[in-house]
Design a protein around this motif. Structure first.
Motif, PDB file in Angstrom:
ATOM      1  N   PHE A 139     -36.449 -43.186  20.585  1.00  0.00           N
ATOM      2  CA  PHE A 139     -36.887 -42.205  21.570  1.00  0.00           C
ATOM      3  C   PHE A 139     -38.353 -41.870  21.307  1.00  0.00           C
ATOM      4  O   PHE A 139     -38.741 -41.592  20.167  1.00  0.00           O
ATOM      5  N   LYS A 140     -39.157 -41.895  22.361  1.00  0.00           N
ATOM      6  CA  LYS A 140     -40.576 -41.593  22.213  1.00  0.00           C
ATOM      7  C   LYS A 140     -40.766 -40.175  21.671  1.00  0.00           C
ATOM      8  O   LYS A 140     -40.071 -39.246  22.067  1.00  0.00           O
ATOM      9  N   GLY A 141     -41.701 -40.040  20.751  1.00  0.00           N
ATOM     10  CA  GLY A 141     -42.009 -38.716  20.225  1.00  0.00           C
ATOM     11  C   GLY A 141     -41.365 -38.399  18.900  1.00  0.00           C
ATOM     12  O   GLY A 141     -41.527 -37.294  18.379  1.00  0.00           O
ATOM     13  N   GLY A 142     -40.601 -39.369  18.324  1.00  0.00           N
ATOM     14  CA  GLY A 142     -40.007 -39.140  17.017  1.00  0.00           C
ATOM     15  C   GLY A 142     -38.906 -38.096  17.044  1.00  0.00           C
ATOM     16  O   GLY A 142     -38.099 -38.029  17.981  1.00  0.00           O
ATOM     17  N   ILE A 143     -38.864 -37.245  16.016  1.00  0.00           N
ATOM     18  CA  ILE A 143     -37.818 -36.214  15.924  1.00  0.00           C
ATOM     19  C   ILE A 143     -38.144 -35.091  16.899  1.00  0.00           C
ATOM     20  O   ILE A 143     -39.039 -34.278  16.652  1.00  0.00           O
ATOM     21  N   ARG A 144     -37.437 -35.039  17.989  1.00  0.00           N
ATOM     22  CA  ARG A 144     -37.644 -33.992  18.996  1.00  0.00           C
ATOM     23  C   ARG A 144     -36.310 -33.725  19.685  1.00  0.00           C
ATOM     24  O   ARG A 144     -35.422 -34.578  19.712  1.00  0.00           O
ATOM     25  N   PRO A 145     -36.139 -32.553  20.265  1.00  0.00           N
ATOM     26  CA  PRO A 145     -34.884 -32.255  20.967  1.00  0.00           C
ATOM     27  C   PRO A 145     -34.781 -33.034  22.270  1.00  0.00           C
ATOM     28  O   PRO A 145     -35.702 -33.012  23.091  1.00  0.00           O
ATOM     29  N   LEU A 146     -33.675 -33.738  22.460  1.00  0.00           N
ATOM     30  CA  LEU A 146     -33.458 -34.549  23.653  1.00  0.00           C
ATOM     31  C   LEU A 146     -32.820 -33.724  24.762  1.00  0.00           C
ATOM     32  O   LEU A 146     -32.172 -32.704  24.519  1.00  0.00           O
ATOM     33  N   THR A 147     -33.001 -34.209  25.987  1.00  0.00           N
ATOM     34  CA  THR A 147     -32.365 -33.604  27.159  1.00  0.00           C
ATOM     35  C   THR A 147     -31.358 -34.593  27.729  1.00  0.00           C
ATOM     36  O   THR A 147     -31.698 -35.743  28.020  1.00  0.00           O
ATOM     37  N   LEU A 148     -30.112 -34.154  27.887  1.00  0.00           N
ATOM     38  CA  LEU A 148     -29.045 -34.998  28.409  1.00  0.00           C
ATOM     39  C   LEU A 148     -28.554 -34.472  29.748  1.00  0.00           C
ATOM     40  O   LEU A 148     -28.492 -33.254  29.962  1.00  0.00           O
ATOM     41  N   GLN A 149     -28.194 -35.390  30.631  1.00  0.00           N
ATOM     42  CA  GLN A 149     -27.550 -35.044  31.901  1.00  0.00           C
ATOM     43  C   GLN A 149     -26.075 -35.409  31.783  1.00  0.00           C
ATOM     44  O   GLN A 149     -25.733 -36.553  31.448  1.00  0.00           O
ATOM     45  N   LEU A 150     -25.183 -34.464  32.027  1.00  0.00           N
ATOM     46  CA  LEU A 150     -23.751 -34.729  31.937  1.00  0.00           C
ATOM     47  C   LEU A 150     -23.276 -35.412  33.211  1.00  0.00           C
ATOM     48  O   LEU A 150     -23.527 -34.930  34.321  1.00  0.00           O
ATOM     49  N   GLU A 151     -22.578 -36.532  33.061  1.00  0.00           N
ATOM     50  CA  GLU A 151     -22.030 -37.306  34.172  1.00  0.00           C
ATOM     51  C   GLU A 151     -20.507 -37.293  34.074  1.00  0.00           C
ATOM     52  O   GLU A 151     -19.934 -37.741  33.079  1.00  0.00           O
ATOM     53  N   THR A 152     -19.840 -36.758  35.112  1.00  0.00           N
ATOM     54  CA  THR A 152     -18.391 -36.575  35.033  1.00  0.00           C
ATOM     55  C   THR A 152     -17.589 -37.502  35.950  1.00  0.00           C
ATOM     56  O   THR A 152     -16.353 -37.481  35.894  1.00  0.00           O
ATOM     57  N   SER A 153     -18.258 -38.308  36.776  1.00  0.00           N
ATOM     58  CA  SER A 153     -17.503 -39.134  37.720  1.00  0.00           C
ATOM     59  C   SER A 153     -17.578 -40.629  37.425  1.00  0.00           C
ATOM     60  O   SER A 153     -16.580 -41.340  37.535  1.00  0.00           O
ATOM     61  N   THR A 154     -18.741 -41.143  37.036  1.00  0.00           N
ATOM     62  CA  THR A 154     -18.894 -42.575  36.807  1.00  0.00           C
ATOM     63  C   THR A 154     -18.359 -42.964  35.426  1.00  0.00           C
ATOM     64  O   THR A 154     -18.717 -42.348  34.423  1.00  0.00           O
ATOM     65  N   PRO A 155     -17.520 -44.001  35.353  1.00  0.00           N
ATOM     66  CA  PRO A 155     -17.036 -44.459  34.043  1.00  0.00           C
ATOM     67  C   PRO A 155     -18.183 -44.968  33.179  1.00  0.00           C
ATOM     68  O   PRO A 155     -19.148 -45.543  33.688  1.00  0.00           O
ATOM     69  N   ARG A 156     -18.073 -44.761  31.893  1.00  0.00           N
ATOM     70  CA  ARG A 156     -19.098 -45.225  30.959  1.00  0.00           C
ATOM     71  C   ARG A 156     -18.997 -46.722  30.718  1.00  0.00           C
ATOM     72  O   ARG A 156     -20.004 -47.420  30.562  1.00  0.00           O
ATOM     73  N   THR A 157     -17.771 -47.251  30.659  1.00  0.00           N
ATOM     74  CA  THR A 157     -17.573 -48.639  30.259  1.00  0.00           C
ATOM     75  C   THR A 157     -16.624 -49.359  31.209  1.00  0.00           C
ATOM     76  O   THR A 157     -15.967 -48.748  32.055  1.00  0.00           O
ATOM     77  N   VAL A 158     -16.554 -50.671  31.025  1.00  0.00           N
ATOM     78  CA  VAL A 158     -15.591 -51.485  31.757  1.00  0.00           C
ATOM     79  C   VAL A 158     -14.212 -51.268  31.147  1.00  0.00           C
ATOM     80  O   VAL A 158     -14.055 -51.358  29.924  1.00  0.00           O
ATOM     81  N   PRO A 159     -13.208 -50.933  31.958  1.00  0.00           N
ATOM     82  CA  PRO A 159     -11.865 -50.722  31.410  1.00  0.00           C
ATOM     83  C   PRO A 159     -11.411 -51.900  30.564  1.00  0.00           C
ATOM     84  O   PRO A 159     -11.699 -53.055  30.886  1.00  0.00           O
ATOM     85  N   GLN A 160     -10.739 -51.626  29.470  1.00  0.00           N
ATOM     86  CA  GLN A 160     -10.201 -52.581  28.493  1.00  0.00           C
ATOM     87  C   GLN A 160     -11.241 -53.072  27.486  1.00  0.00           C
ATOM     88  O   GLN A 160     -10.879 -53.583  26.433  1.00  0.00           O
ATOM     89  N   PHE A 161     -12.537 -52.927  27.808  1.00  0.00           N
ATOM     90  CA  PHE A 161     -13.550 -53.477  26.919  1.00  0.00           C
ATOM     91  C   PHE A 161     -14.539 -52.423  26.430  1.00  0.00           C
ATOM     92  O   PHE A 161     -15.647 -52.741  26.019  1.00  0.00           O
ATOM     93  N   GLY A 162     -14.139 -51.156  26.452  1.00  0.00           N
ATOM     94  CA  GLY A 162     -15.042 -50.100  26.034  1.00  0.00           C
ATOM     95  C   GLY A 162     -15.499 -50.221  24.598  1.00  0.00           C
ATOM     96  O   GLY A 162     -16.631 -49.870  24.260  1.00  0.00           O
TER      97      GLY A 162
END
Length: 356
Positions: free
Chosen positions: A172-195
């Motif tokens: 992550f650019k900037g070294g040790i710094r607090p990151l900002t995350l966006q929570l995603e609740t609808s789209t799957p993270r991985t392909v089913p069976q191969f997560g």
């Protein structure tokens, strides 16, 4: 006469000049030496020594180009406090790649062969391992190479296994710094069976939502996936909550990658006396944790990366003070010390590598 691939010939080869890894994108510099092994209806055959880094030649009909028969790993070698080089958690990464190959029905990998290929590649490129906080990123990759565009229902019978290295700085650019995350609740993270398989399709699944989130808000660093109301991981890292007494992370199942760095953090936390909770995490918990706790990501590329803000359902949750918390920094430093030899190898995680 000494051949091109003889170790003594490698010693005479001048290392090409490269930019400072902290000034270019992570993973964009490639080292001068690589290792390869091929399987053709049988076990992988490794020539026993590194070869010059170069382009690969495969058929336009190769199985990998049509049916996605590809897996990879990501691990690191670190410059030690005494100037030597050691690979971190080598055996764990080899074991995970062997499992990934089996899941995708690729030719079986002999763990000892892959272990040797990784060690040989790092040894050949040892002079390119930067000082901390830099490191040498190691990318073993396995692709199906059989030329058969009608093999949709058949596994790849021939394959290429190779290991390349990249001197890297901060993920992550900037070294040790607090990151900002966006929570995603609808789209799957991985392909089913191969997560739990480290394959390109799973990263492609996260790419669209991550790019869309970043396009809408340039402050966003990663998307945190909470499909069906259960937080798992970002597109590249596992997720943790922490306070002075415990750390919390999602329990393992087949829906997401079983991070080796995640396991390292858990073992270090237990060593320090933290209670470790591996369980489901409801997004609504983040409100409470934001008022009294900390959050961080873990991964080979990211290490332990503090989270300062999470965007969720139109709300902006500032985690703690919004700055890296003391427990996060403690675990980050412990991980760094374990990687670089600044602490005893209590868990036997380091594999020393001699230069060639």
């Amino acid at each position: 006469m000494i051949g091109l691939y003889h170790p003594r010939a490698r010693g005479r080869c001048r290392m090409t000049k490269k930019p400072d890894p902290f000034t270019v994108p992570f993973g964009s510099i490639l080292c001068d030496w690589m290792t390869t092994a091929r399987a053709d209806d049988g076990p992988f055959v490794y020539r026993g020594s590194p070869e010059p880094f170069g382009d690969l030649s495969i058929s336009p009909a190769a199985h990998v180009l049509h049916y996605g028969s590809a897996i990879f790993e990501g691990l690191k070698a670190h410059r030690q406090v005494d100037g030597s080089v050691a690979i971190f958690r080598l055996d764990s990464h080899v074991a995970r790649m062997v499992t990934s190959a089996s899941r995708l029905r690729l030719p079986e990998i002999d763990p000892s062969l892959l272990h040797q290929m990784i060690v040989d590649a790092v040894a050949a490129n040892a002079d390119e391992v930067p000082d901390p906080p830099g490191s040498l990123y190691i990318r073993p990759t396995l692709i199906g190479t059989g030329a058969d565009i009608g093999a949709a229902a058949h596994p790849a019978s021939s394959a290429l296994l190779f290991v390349v290295n990249s001197p890297v700085g901060d993920y992550f650019k900037g070294g040790i710094r607090p990151l900002t995350l966006q929570l995603e609740t609808s789209t799957p993270r991985t392909v089913p069976q191969f997560g739990m398989v480290k394959c390109g399709a799973n990263y492609a699944m996260a790419l669209g939502p991550t790019l869309d989130a970043m396009a809408g808000n340039e402050a966003i660093d990663q998307v945190l996936f909470a499909t069906e109301g259960d937080i798992t991981e970002t597109g590249a890292s596992n997720f943790f909550l922490a306070d002075d007494e415990r750390i919390v992370t999602r329990h393992l199942d087949e829906s997401f990658l079983h991070g080796v760095t995640r396991d390292s953090v858990i073992q270090l936390a237990r060593h320090f006396g933290y209670e470790v909770e591996e369980r489901s995490i409801d997004p609504e918990e983040l409100v409470d944790w934001s008022e009294r706790g900390e959050a961080f990501l873990s991964g080979t590329a990211a290490g332990v990366a503090p989270v300062g803000t999470i965007l969720y359902s139109g709300k902006t949750l500032t985690i703690g003070t919004g700055q890296p918390g003391p427990n996060t920094l403690r675990l980050r430093q412990a991980l760094t010390d374990a990687q670089t030899g600044a602490a005893p190898d209590t868990f036997v995680w380091r594999t020393p590598v001699g230069s060639q």
